[in-house]
Scaffold this active site. Structure first.
Site, mmCIF file in Angstrom:
data_model
loop_
_atom_site.group_PDB
_atom_site.id
_atom_site.type_symbol
_atom_site.label_atom_id
_atom_site.label_comp_id
_atom_site.label_asym_id
_atom_site.label_seq_id
_atom_site.Cartn_x
_atom_site.Cartn_y
_atom_site.Cartn_z
ATOM 1 N N THR A 1 -19.664 -56.730 -50.983
ATOM 2 C CA THR A 1 -20.508 -56.791 -52.167
ATOM 3 C C THR A 1 -19.703 -56.573 -53.450
ATOM 4 O O THR A 1 -18.667 -55.891 -53.429
ATOM 5 C CB THR A 1 -21.610 -55.711 -52.066
ATOM 6 O OG1 THR A 1 -22.273 -55.601 -53.322
ATOM 7 C CG2 THR A 1 -21.046 -54.341 -51.698
ATOM 8 N N ASP A 2 -20.230 -57.105 -54.540
ATOM 9 C CA ASP A 2 -19.574 -56.871 -55.838
ATOM 10 C C ASP A 2 -19.667 -55.400 -56.247
ATOM 11 O O ASP A 2 -18.945 -54.963 -57.145
ATOM 12 C CB ASP A 2 -20.176 -57.771 -56.926
ATOM 13 C CG ASP A 2 -21.668 -57.580 -57.157
ATOM 14 O OD1 ASP A 2 -22.298 -56.775 -56.442
ATOM 15 O OD2 ASP A 2 -22.212 -58.239 -58.069
ATOM 16 N N GLU A 3 -20.562 -54.649 -55.597
ATOM 17 C CA GLU A 3 -20.733 -53.241 -55.992
ATOM 18 C C GLU A 3 -19.491 -52.409 -55.714
ATOM 19 O O GLU A 3 -19.370 -51.296 -56.239
ATOM 20 C CB GLU A 3 -21.960 -52.624 -55.294
ATOM 21 C CG GLU A 3 -23.236 -53.305 -55.723
ATOM 22 C CD GLU A 3 -24.505 -52.524 -55.425
ATOM 23 O OE1 GLU A 3 -24.441 -51.304 -55.248
ATOM 24 O OE2 GLU A 3 -25.558 -53.168 -55.374
ATOM 25 N N TYR B 1 -23.839 -46.034 -51.114
ATOM 26 C CA TYR B 1 -23.848 -47.384 -50.528
ATOM 27 C C TYR B 1 -22.548 -48.118 -50.856
ATOM 28 O O TYR B 1 -21.836 -48.597 -49.960
ATOM 29 C CB TYR B 1 -25.054 -48.196 -51.037
ATOM 30 C CG TYR B 1 -24.898 -49.686 -50.809
ATOM 31 C CD1 TYR B 1 -24.971 -50.226 -49.529
ATOM 32 C CD2 TYR B 1 -24.648 -50.567 -51.867
ATOM 33 C CE1 TYR B 1 -24.795 -51.590 -49.306
ATOM 34 C CE2 TYR B 1 -24.474 -51.927 -51.662
ATOM 35 C CZ TYR B 1 -24.543 -52.438 -50.380
ATOM 36 O OH TYR B 1 -24.371 -53.774 -50.166
ATOM 37 N N LYS C 1 -19.422 -49.371 -48.435
ATOM 38 C CA LYS C 1 -18.990 -50.773 -48.315
ATOM 39 C C LYS C 1 -17.517 -50.908 -48.703
ATOM 40 O O LYS C 1 -16.765 -51.662 -48.074
ATOM 41 C CB LYS C 1 -19.857 -51.678 -49.206
ATOM 42 C CG LYS C 1 -21.305 -51.843 -48.774
ATOM 43 C CD LYS C 1 -21.473 -52.558 -47.444
ATOM 44 C CE LYS C 1 -21.128 -54.031 -47.492
ATOM 45 N NZ LYS C 1 -21.407 -54.690 -46.187
HETATM 46 P P1 NAD Z 1 -30.674 -56.099 -44.864
HETATM 47 O O1 NAD Z 1 -30.850 -54.635 -45.072
HETATM 48 O O2 NAD Z 1 -31.773 -57.014 -45.237
HETATM 49 O O3 NAD Z 1 -30.302 -56.384 -43.338
HETATM 50 C C1 NAD Z 1 -29.419 -55.598 -42.621
HETATM 51 C C2 NAD Z 1 -29.554 -55.954 -41.136
HETATM 52 O O4 NAD Z 1 -28.582 -55.194 -40.410
HETATM 53 C C3 NAD Z 1 -30.917 -55.609 -40.547
HETATM 54 O O5 NAD Z 1 -31.376 -56.657 -39.715
HETATM 55 C C4 NAD Z 1 -30.640 -54.365 -39.694
HETATM 56 O O6 NAD Z 1 -31.494 -54.227 -38.578
HETATM 57 C C5 NAD Z 1 -29.199 -54.619 -39.275
HETATM 58 N N1 NAD Z 1 -28.490 -53.378 -38.944
HETATM 59 C C6 NAD Z 1 -28.470 -52.218 -39.650
HETATM 60 N N2 NAD Z 1 -27.735 -51.301 -39.025
HETATM 61 C C7 NAD Z 1 -27.246 -51.887 -37.899
HETATM 62 C C8 NAD Z 1 -26.421 -51.452 -36.848
HETATM 63 N N3 NAD Z 1 -25.912 -50.200 -36.829
HETATM 64 N N4 NAD Z 1 -26.112 -52.318 -35.851
HETATM 65 C C9 NAD Z 1 -26.624 -53.576 -35.861
HETATM 66 N N5 NAD Z 1 -27.423 -54.038 -36.819
HETATM 67 C C10 NAD Z 1 -27.741 -53.203 -37.843
HETATM 68 O O7 NAD Z 1 -29.336 -56.458 -45.654
HETATM 69 P P2 NAD Z 1 -28.968 -57.776 -46.464
HETATM 70 O O8 NAD Z 1 -29.490 -57.669 -47.837
HETATM 71 O O9 NAD Z 1 -29.272 -58.959 -45.630
HETATM 72 O O10 NAD Z 1 -27.372 -57.600 -46.551
HETATM 73 C C11 NAD Z 1 -26.542 -58.105 -45.519
HETATM 74 C C12 NAD Z 1 -25.105 -57.798 -45.885
HETATM 75 O O11 NAD Z 1 -24.773 -58.393 -47.130
HETATM 76 C C13 NAD Z 1 -24.828 -56.302 -46.046
HETATM 77 O O12 NAD Z 1 -23.573 -56.024 -45.501
HETATM 78 C C14 NAD Z 1 -24.804 -56.098 -47.554
HETATM 79 O O13 NAD Z 1 -23.955 -55.019 -47.894
HETATM 80 C C15 NAD Z 1 -24.250 -57.418 -48.031
HETATM 81 N N6 NAD Z 1 -24.659 -57.843 -49.367
HETATM 82 C C16 NAD Z 1 -25.976 -57.873 -49.728
HETATM 83 C C17 NAD Z 1 -26.344 -58.345 -50.990
HETATM 84 C C18 NAD Z 1 -27.785 -58.431 -51.413
HETATM 85 O O14 NAD Z 1 -28.063 -58.797 -52.546
HETATM 86 N N7 NAD Z 1 -28.754 -58.155 -50.551
HETATM 87 C C19 NAD Z 1 -25.355 -58.762 -51.884
HETATM 88 C C20 NAD Z 1 -24.000 -58.703 -51.491
HETATM 89 C C21 NAD Z 1 -23.669 -58.255 -50.231
HETATM 90 O O1 TDX Z 2 -38.156 -51.068 -58.069
HETATM 91 C C1 TDX Z 2 -37.053 -51.351 -58.591
HETATM 92 N N1 TDX Z 2 -36.934 -51.298 -59.955
HETATM 93 C C2 TDX Z 2 -35.763 -51.580 -60.598
HETATM 94 O O2 TDX Z 2 -35.694 -51.531 -61.832
HETATM 95 C C3 TDX Z 2 -35.909 -51.723 -57.801
HETATM 96 C C4 TDX Z 2 -36.001 -51.791 -56.306
HETATM 97 C C5 TDX Z 2 -34.751 -52.009 -58.479
HETATM 98 N N2 TDX Z 2 -34.662 -51.923 -59.829
HETATM 99 C C6 TDX Z 2 -33.390 -52.260 -60.490
HETATM 100 C C7 TDX Z 2 -32.162 -51.559 -59.962
HETATM 101 C C8 TDX Z 2 -31.073 -52.598 -60.157
HETATM 102 O O3 TDX Z 2 -30.571 -52.517 -61.479
HETATM 103 O O4 TDX Z 2 -33.171 -53.643 -60.232
HETATM 104 C C9 TDX Z 2 -31.789 -53.924 -59.991
HETATM 105 C C10 TDX Z 2 -31.641 -54.529 -58.613
HETATM 106 O O5 TDX Z 2 -31.942 -53.508 -57.667
HETATM 107 P P1 TDX Z 2 -31.841 -53.751 -56.082
HETATM 108 O O6 TDX Z 2 -32.693 -54.919 -55.727
HETATM 109 O O7 TDX Z 2 -32.074 -52.451 -55.421
HETATM 110 O O8 TDX Z 2 -30.341 -54.242 -55.947
HETATM 111 P P2 TDX Z 2 -28.932 -53.568 -56.336
HETATM 112 O O9 TDX Z 2 -29.019 -52.105 -56.428
HETATM 113 O O10 TDX Z 2 -28.403 -54.309 -57.539
HETATM 114 O O11 TDX Z 2 -28.068 -53.946 -55.035
HETATM 115 C C11 TDX Z 2 -28.211 -55.253 -54.418
HETATM 116 O O12 TDX Z 2 -27.141 -56.099 -54.755
HETATM 117 C C12 TDX Z 2 -25.874 -55.813 -54.206
HETATM 118 C C13 TDX Z 2 -28.327 -55.129 -52.895
HETATM 119 O O13 TDX Z 2 -29.389 -54.269 -52.579
HETATM 120 C C14 TDX Z 2 -27.031 -54.670 -52.296
HETATM 121 O O14 TDX Z 2 -27.127 -54.660 -50.876
HETATM 122 C C15 TDX Z 2 -25.939 -55.612 -52.701
HETATM 123 O O15 TDX Z 2 -24.708 -55.170 -52.237
#
Ligand code: NAD
Ligand code: TDX
Length: 341
Positions: A125-127, A153, A157
């Site tokens: 992730t970019d985080e 988090y 990562k």
């Molecule tokens: P998500 O939380 O929607 O899904 C995570 C999945 O992993 C779930 O199906 C969960 O059951 C499974 N899981 C959790 N712990 C596990 C374990 N110990 N063993 C096997 N499976 C397990 O997450 P997401 O948003 O789909 O993110 C997927 C990946 O992408 C993550 O690594 C996250 O850090 C990365 N990522 C997410 C975003 C975003 O915007 N959501 C952005 C950049 C990177």
């Molecule tokens: O209820 C809310 N109100 C609000 O203002 C929630 C859930 C979020 N927010 C804000 C927090 C953040 O500035 O919105 C922005 C986005 O929040 P999230 O959806 O929780 O995402 P973020 O914290 O940016 O992280 C996401 O992007 C990077 C994913 O959850 C991560 O898994 C990924 O790595």
């Protein structure tokens, strides 16, 4: 090719499986997922009759399970999506983030080493780069931007990324890493910003915007993230990190207003609530490396993609309602009892 996709019952992993079935129909996919609260087997039900797909219930931290799976199947690549992914949860309970994101990744790396899997791809992730100031729009994260994390988090990562790079340097494990910005699209768990806001707006409930809503996120459609991973798997250089981004920076408050406009709901529903501790101010991805080296170009325009996503949530009301009312757990529990499908 035979792929192991971990975390494929979650948001991005499931979209990746559907993307891969569409674009690489001859390949086989095994999904390994622990079906935590964020995993939803229902998302994968349409694949049950697909002879190229198999689901295995299991935890990436379970060495025996991981090693047995890798010993029994000859995978060409592992793509690791499995993670605890919600920043707010990492603030209330950091430990599981270290267990899954750090130990889990290390367990997979040990398996890749032991069974000589030709490729391990870490979905990061970019985080990991921390945040950027709001008053410097000229700045963006590059792959050589120092790691500087804010939340448990992002720290977990980043730790995983460092282990992945260390296994490459020390043991020559064939890895790649992608670091992507905020994803949006279908099947996102209704704890993240966009599905939370759609849910609240549809129910005419207050939309909880943290702080003043000035924090900026760089949004990318989940299919464009999958496209980026596909290119890294196909053409990426071993040992390299690739940023993936959509060039769509927008402040949270402006995104929420856009969303309300699409849904024809009043801005009076916006409610400013207590800010997230340690809240990152701004993310912005410089994706020039993947663009120039691998020819990456995102396909989705943000306004159209956001509208399509909102429409998807409206049309798939049952999918996310069953999460909100807890019914999705019934099928998850049944699958856990069966072990694999
Ligand atoms: P998500 O939380 O929607 O899904 C995570 C999945 O992993 C779930 O199906 C969960 O059951 C499974 N899981 C959790 N712990 C596990 C374990 N110990 N063993 C096997 N499976 C397990 O997450 P997401 O948003 O789909 O993110 C997927 C990946 O992408 C993550 O690594 C996250 O850090 C990365 N990522 C997410 C975003 C975003 O915007 N959501 C952005 C950049 C990177
Ligand atoms: O209820 C809310 N109100 C609000 O203002 C929630 C859930 C979020 N927010 C804000 C927090 C953040 O500035 O919105 C922005 C986005 O929040 P999230 O959806 O929780 O995402 P973020 O914290 O940016 O992280 C996401 O992007 C990077 C994913 O959850 C991560 O898994 C990924 O790595």
């Amino acid at each position: 090719m035979k792929l192991l996709v971990t975390g494929g019952a979650g948001f991005i992993g499931s979209n990746f499986i559907y993307y891969w079935r569409k674009h690489h129909p001859k390949d086989d996919i095994v999904c390994l997922d622990a079906l935590t609260y964020a995993g939803n087997y229902r998302t994968l039900v349409p694949l049950e009759d697909d002879t190229h797909f198999r689901f295995v219930y299991g935890d990436i931290t379970d060495k025996k399970l991981v090693f047995d799976l890798l010993a029994g199947e000859k995978f060409d690549a592992i793509i690791n999506f499995a993670a605890e992914s919600h920043v707010d949860n990492s603030i209330t309970g950091p430990q599981i983030f270290v267990t899954t994101n750090v130990i889990g990744t290390q367990m997979l790396l040990d398996g890749v080493r032991e069974f000589k899997i030709p490729r391990f791809h870490q979905v990061s992730t970019d985080e990991v780069y921390g945040d950027l100031p709001l008053d410097r729009p000229d700045l963006a994260f590059r792959e050589d931007t120092p790691i500087h994390t804010s939340s448990p988090y992002s720290a977990s990562k980043a730790s995983a990324d460092l282990l992945v790079l260390a296994y490459h340097r020390t043991f020559q494990v064939p890895i790649t890493i992608s670091r992507c910005s905020n994803n949006y699209g279908p099947y996102q768990f209704p704890e993240k910003l966009i599905p939370v806001m759609i849910n609240k707006a549809l129910g005419n409930e207050p939309l909880p915007v943290y702080g003043q809503g000035l924090n900026v996120r760089d949004w990318i459609h989940v299919d464009d993230h999958c496209l980026g991973i596909d290119l890294v798997l196909e053409k990426g250089r071993i040992g390299e990190v690739y940023n993936i981004g959509g060039h769509n920076e927008i402040a949270n408050i402006d995104l929420v207003k856009k969303l309300l406009k699409h849904l024809d709901k009043p801005e009076s529903l916006i409610s400013f609530v207590t800010d997230r501790p340690g809240h990152d101010l701004r993310y912005a991805i410089d994706a020039s490396k993947i663009e120039s080296e691998l020819g990456y170009k995102p396909k989705h325009h943000f306004d159209a993609g956001l509208k399509a996503t909102i429409d998807w949530y409206v049309e798939n009301y049952d999918w996310w309602q069953s999460i909100l009312n807890g019914e999705y757990k019934e099928l998850n529990e049944k699958i856990k009892g069966e072990g694999s499908r």
